[in-house]
Motif scaffolding. Structure first.
Motif, PDB file in Angstrom:
ATOM      1  N   GLU A  48     -13.393   0.086   5.800  1.00 37.95           N
ATOM      2  CA  GLU A  48     -12.987   0.281   7.194  1.00 37.95           C
ATOM      3  C   GLU A  48     -14.193   0.274   8.133  1.00 37.95           C
ATOM      4  O   GLU A  48     -14.106  -0.274   9.217  1.00 37.95           O
ATOM      5  CB  GLU A  48     -12.234   1.586   7.398  1.00 37.95           C
ATOM      6  CG  GLU A  48     -11.422   2.009   6.234  1.00 37.95           C
ATOM      7  CD  GLU A  48     -10.467   3.115   6.598  1.00 37.95           C
ATOM      8  OE1 GLU A  48      -9.697   3.492   5.720  1.00 37.95           O
ATOM      9  OE2 GLU A  48     -10.497   3.596   7.741  1.00 37.95           O
TER      10      GLU A  48
ATOM     11  N   VAL B   9       0.839  -1.201   0.000  1.00 38.45           N
ATOM     12  CA  VAL B   9       0.000   0.000   0.000  1.00 38.45           C
ATOM     13  C   VAL B   9       0.876   1.255   0.000  1.00 38.45           C
ATOM     14  O   VAL B   9       0.680   2.181  -0.782  1.00 38.45           O
ATOM     15  CB  VAL B   9      -0.933  -0.004   1.228  1.00 38.45           C
ATOM     16  CG1 VAL B   9      -1.767   1.243   1.269  1.00 38.45           C
ATOM     17  CG2 VAL B   9      -1.820  -1.223   1.211  1.00 38.45           C
TER      18      VAL B   9
ATOM     19  N   ALA C 240     -13.315  -4.082  -0.008  1.00 39.94           N
ATOM     20  CA  ALA C 240     -12.371  -3.177  -0.667  1.00 39.94           C
ATOM     21  C   ALA C 240     -12.122  -3.628  -2.089  1.00 39.94           C
ATOM     22  O   ALA C 240     -12.133  -2.817  -3.019  1.00 39.94           O
ATOM     23  CB  ALA C 240     -11.057  -3.140   0.106  1.00 39.94           C
TER      24      ALA C 240
ATOM     25  N   TYR D  62      -0.734   1.605   6.448  1.00 41.85           N
ATOM     26  CA  TYR D  62      -2.028   1.713   5.777  1.00 41.85           C
ATOM     27  C   TYR D  62      -2.479   3.161   5.720  1.00 41.85           C
ATOM     28  O   TYR D  62      -3.005   3.621   4.712  1.00 41.85           O
ATOM     29  CB  TYR D  62      -3.079   0.856   6.493  1.00 41.85           C
ATOM     30  CG  TYR D  62      -3.006  -0.594   6.101  1.00 41.85           C
ATOM     31  CD1 TYR D  62      -3.235  -0.976   4.783  1.00 41.85           C
ATOM     32  CD2 TYR D  62      -2.704  -1.573   7.018  1.00 41.85           C
ATOM     33  CE1 TYR D  62      -3.162  -2.289   4.400  1.00 41.85           C
ATOM     34  CE2 TYR D  62      -2.635  -2.897   6.651  1.00 41.85           C
ATOM     35  CZ  TYR D  62      -2.861  -3.242   5.337  1.00 41.85           C
ATOM     36  OH  TYR D  62      -2.778  -4.551   4.961  1.00 41.85           O
TER      37      TYR D  62
ATOM     38  N   PHE E  73     -10.103  -4.040   7.371  1.00 44.02           N
ATOM     39  CA  PHE E  73      -8.902  -4.761   6.946  1.00 44.02           C
ATOM     40  C   PHE E  73      -7.711  -4.563   7.865  1.00 44.02           C
ATOM     41  O   PHE E  73      -6.793  -5.371   7.848  1.00 44.02           O
ATOM     42  CB  PHE E  73      -8.537  -4.389   5.504  1.00 44.02           C
ATOM     43  CG  PHE E  73      -8.269  -2.930   5.290  1.00 44.02           C
ATOM     44  CD1 PHE E  73      -7.004  -2.426   5.499  1.00 44.02           C
ATOM     45  CD2 PHE E  73      -9.275  -2.077   4.869  1.00 44.02           C
ATOM     46  CE1 PHE E  73      -6.737  -1.100   5.304  1.00 44.02           C
ATOM     47  CE2 PHE E  73      -9.014  -0.736   4.672  1.00 44.02           C
ATOM     48  CZ  PHE E  73      -7.742  -0.246   4.886  1.00 44.02           C
ATOM     49  N   HIS E  74      -7.641  -3.518   8.677  1.00 43.26           N
ATOM     50  CA  HIS E  74      -6.462  -3.373   9.529  1.00 43.26           C
ATOM     51  C   HIS E  74      -6.758  -3.598  11.013  1.00 43.26           C
ATOM     52  O   HIS E  74      -6.034  -3.113  11.874  1.00 43.26           O
ATOM     53  CB  HIS E  74      -5.740  -2.053   9.292  1.00 43.26           C
ATOM     54  CG  HIS E  74      -6.619  -0.843   9.425  1.00 43.26           C
ATOM     55  ND1 HIS E  74      -7.145  -0.465  10.603  1.00 43.26           N
ATOM     56  CD2 HIS E  74      -7.045   0.052   8.518  1.00 43.26           C
ATOM     57  CE1 HIS E  74      -7.865   0.620  10.423  1.00 43.26           C
ATOM     58  NE2 HIS E  74      -7.833   0.955   9.169  1.00 43.26           N
TER      59      HIS E  74
ATOM     60  N   ASN F 201     -10.849   4.816  -0.900  1.00 43.39           N
ATOM     61  CA  ASN F 201     -11.573   4.322   0.277  1.00 43.39           C
ATOM     62  C   ASN F 201     -11.838   5.411   1.311  1.00 43.39           C
ATOM     63  O   ASN F 201     -11.653   5.206   2.508  1.00 43.39           O
ATOM     64  CB  ASN F 201     -10.807   3.185   0.973  1.00 43.39           C
ATOM     65  CG  ASN F 201     -10.653   1.999   0.079  1.00 43.39           C
ATOM     66  OD1 ASN F 201     -11.514   1.725  -0.738  1.00 43.39           O
ATOM     67  ND2 ASN F 201      -9.545   1.311   0.215  1.00 43.39           N
TER      68      ASN F 201
ATOM     69  N   GLU G 159      -2.909   5.512   2.491  1.00 39.98           N
ATOM     70  CA  GLU G 159      -4.195   6.129   2.186  1.00 39.98           C
ATOM     71  C   GLU G 159      -4.051   7.638   1.972  1.00 39.98           C
ATOM     72  O   GLU G 159      -4.551   8.191   0.995  1.00 39.98           O
ATOM     73  CB  GLU G 159      -5.174   5.853   3.320  1.00 39.98           C
ATOM     74  CG  GLU G 159      -6.539   6.484   3.114  1.00 39.98           C
ATOM     75  CD  GLU G 159      -7.527   6.093   4.190  1.00 39.98           C
ATOM     76  OE1 GLU G 159      -7.455   4.943   4.669  1.00 39.98           O
ATOM     77  OE2 GLU G 159      -8.365   6.921   4.560  1.00 39.98           O
TER      78      GLU G 159
ATOM     79  N   ILE H 253      -4.320  -4.179   0.601  1.00 40.41           N
ATOM     80  CA  ILE H 253      -5.472  -4.244   1.507  1.00 40.41           C
ATOM     81  C   ILE H 253      -6.010  -5.665   1.576  1.00 40.41           C
ATOM     82  O   ILE H 253      -6.189  -6.226   2.656  1.00 40.41           O
ATOM     83  CB  ILE H 253      -6.566  -3.263   1.041  1.00 40.41           C
ATOM     84  CG1 ILE H 253      -6.073  -1.825   1.237  1.00 40.41           C
ATOM     85  CG2 ILE H 253      -7.849  -3.491   1.792  1.00 40.41           C
ATOM     86  CD1 ILE H 253      -7.054  -0.786   0.792  1.00 40.41           C
TER      87      ILE H 253
ATOM     88  N   GLY I 200     -11.635  -6.667   3.553  1.00 39.10           N
ATOM     89  CA  GLY I 200     -10.790  -6.839   2.372  1.00 39.10           C
ATOM     90  C   GLY I 200     -11.608  -7.152   1.132  1.00 39.10           C
ATOM     91  O   GLY I 200     -11.359  -6.607   0.058  1.00 39.10           O
TER      92      GLY I 200
END
Lengths: 121, 347
Positions: free
Chosen positions: B230, B85, B153, B251, B239-240, B222, B255, B134, B150
């Motif tokens: 998210e 990413v 996304a 991440y 995802f995180h 996103n 972003e 992601i 994920g």
């Protein structure tokens, strides 16, 4: 503007520099940050509920449908980009050819819509 | 195009990378201050004068945290996914032109890192490679929330990818090139609008494409109102969820940097990049103009976040496939027809 290897060499070196930067930060994190592993910490997060079963990678087929539609329209984009760049050179012939191509695709699009492939629920 | 020695390009690339990182740090500050103002509160105030040292304090804090890897995770994928990413976001900036070739410090200097003949495709490609980071990170966490985030996304990015790519076809048609430098130069020609003579910014001839591009760009990065991957309230950060310490912050670096790159990209494609009053005589004014234009876009991102609620997932997909896709194809056909008609070739 010519196709030259040097342009891509610069991109490659920039990628390397970005990776090096990221690795430096991660290694710094390993050195500075504490490390006190425990069983509870390494459990998967389940909003406070103990984890009972392994995660199964099963999900709604809608996601596959979107992926297939994407392939169709992305290939369309692959054809349209070079046509757009040499639009003036191709002139009327290119325009009509692309119109036929887009109409064929629209037919498939209407079919997919009528079949309910675009409905999520 | 000026063949400058490689080491000069490297210095410029190094400068741009650092500006992006510092820009990202202060983008978070800008966002928190702006959201604060829009919600009638202060935002960060304690760290340094007016809270100006807050982003640096955040970075140091994240460096000092424990880097946890969950027991069930796929270690190598979990390890490398955030880097994808971050790296793809930062490399995307390589083709953004901040001006033409200038004469300064007794040398000819290029105000861009590199001029690829497929520059615009390069930015699009790298912005969509970012989603691999992601989805791989989400899958490797082996967490239910992450996996859902994920998948969301992936589906969202591929849907809006089409809109993003096809909305630019009109611009490529008018410029006759995919090179961002050519697109920038094309917009420095004059356009007669009745009594007015204005610069040929593509926002004037492609207003619909501009709107579609902006919607797709927000979805592609996103961001709210398209931040479903998210979705804090349902997926606990998606995802995180399992990421911590600096791996987590990659991440966010990714972003925010991709937001900055997309803003610079939009400014180059639709708002003439560095063009503006006096920019042909003074190169530093050009750099100032493109930065101002990018900041306007970044402000727009924050404004959207403060104003709009999040979409529902079926609404998100419906918007892409049922509303934006027909519009974007209509834009291509109409642009082509007008272009042909203006050459007297249509009938």
């Amino acid at each position: 503007m010519e196709i030259s290897g040097e342009n891509w060499l610069i991109v490659g070196l920039m990628t390397t520099a970005a990776i090096a930067m990221a690795m430096t930060l991660l290694i710094l994190n390993l050195i500075v940050g504490p490390s006190k592993p425990s069983k509870t910490k390494s459990d998967p997060y389940e909003s406070g509920v103990p984890d009972v079963s392994p995660v199964q990678a099963r999900f709604t087929p809608r996601f596959y449908m979107v992926a297939m539609l994407f392939v169709v329209f992305d290939i369309e984009a692959v054809f349209i980009f070079p046509w757009a760049v040499s639009f003036d050179a191709l002139g009327r012939y290119g325009f009509i050819a692309m119109l036929v191509f887009i109409l064929l695709l629209l037919e498939g699009y209407v079919y997919a819509w009528k079949k309910g492939a675009l409905e999520w629920v | 195009m000026n063949d400058q020695p490689l080491w000069l390009t490297f210095i410029f690339a190094f400068l741009i990378m650092n500006v992006l990182l510092i820009g990202m740090a202060y983008m978070t500050y800008f966002e928190r201050k702006m959201l604060g103002a829009m919600q009638d509160r202060m935002g960060p105030t304690r760290t340094g004068p007016k809270g100006l040292l807050q982003p640096i304090a955040d970075g140091i804090k994240l460096l000092g945290k424990e880097d946890l890897i969950p027991r069930a995770a796929d270690k190598w994928v979990f390890f490398f996914a955030p880097l994808i990413v971050f790296v793809t976001a930062i490399v995307g900036a390589a083709v953004i032109p901040f001006g033409g070739t200038i004469n300064a410090f007794g040398r000819d200097l290029n105000l861009y890192i590199t001029d690829l003949n497929v520059g615009a495709l390069f930015v699009l490609a790298f912005s969509s490679i970012g989603v691999y980071g992601i989805i791989l990170g989400a899958w490797a966490s082996s967490n239910r929330y992450s996996l859902l985030g994920g998948l969301r996304a992936a589906a969202q990015v591929v849907s809006y990818e089409i809109i993003l790519g096809l909305s630019l076809v009109g611009v490529f048609m008018l410029a006759g090139s995919l090179s961002l430098r050519d697109i920038m130069l094309e917009q420095q020609t004059n356009l007669e609008l009745g009594p007015l003579t204005v610069k040929n910014w593509f926002i004037l001839s492609q207003p619909l494409a501009f709107i579609l591009f902006m919607i797709a760009a927000v979805a592609e990065t996103n961001r709210a109102p398209f931040d479903l991957p998210e979705a804090e309230s349902e997926l606990v950060s998606g995802f995180h969820t399992e990421y911590s310490a600096f791996r987590f912050s990659f991440y966010f670096l990714g972003e925010y940097i991709s937001m900055i790159v997309v803003s610079l990209f939009a400014a180059t494609l639709f708002l003439g990049g560095p063009s503006g009053p006096g920019s042909s005589d003074h190169w530093y004014l050009g750099i100032l103009y493109i930065l101002i234009k990018a900041i306007v876009f970044l402000f727009f991102y924050i404004w959207l976040r403060a104003t709009l609620p999040r979409f529902r997932y079926d609404q998100l997909m419906g918007l892409a496939w049922k509303v934006l896709l027909p519009l974007v194809i209509l834009n291509i056909v109409v642009t082509a027809a007008i272009r042909l008609a203006s050459d007297g070739l249509l009938f």
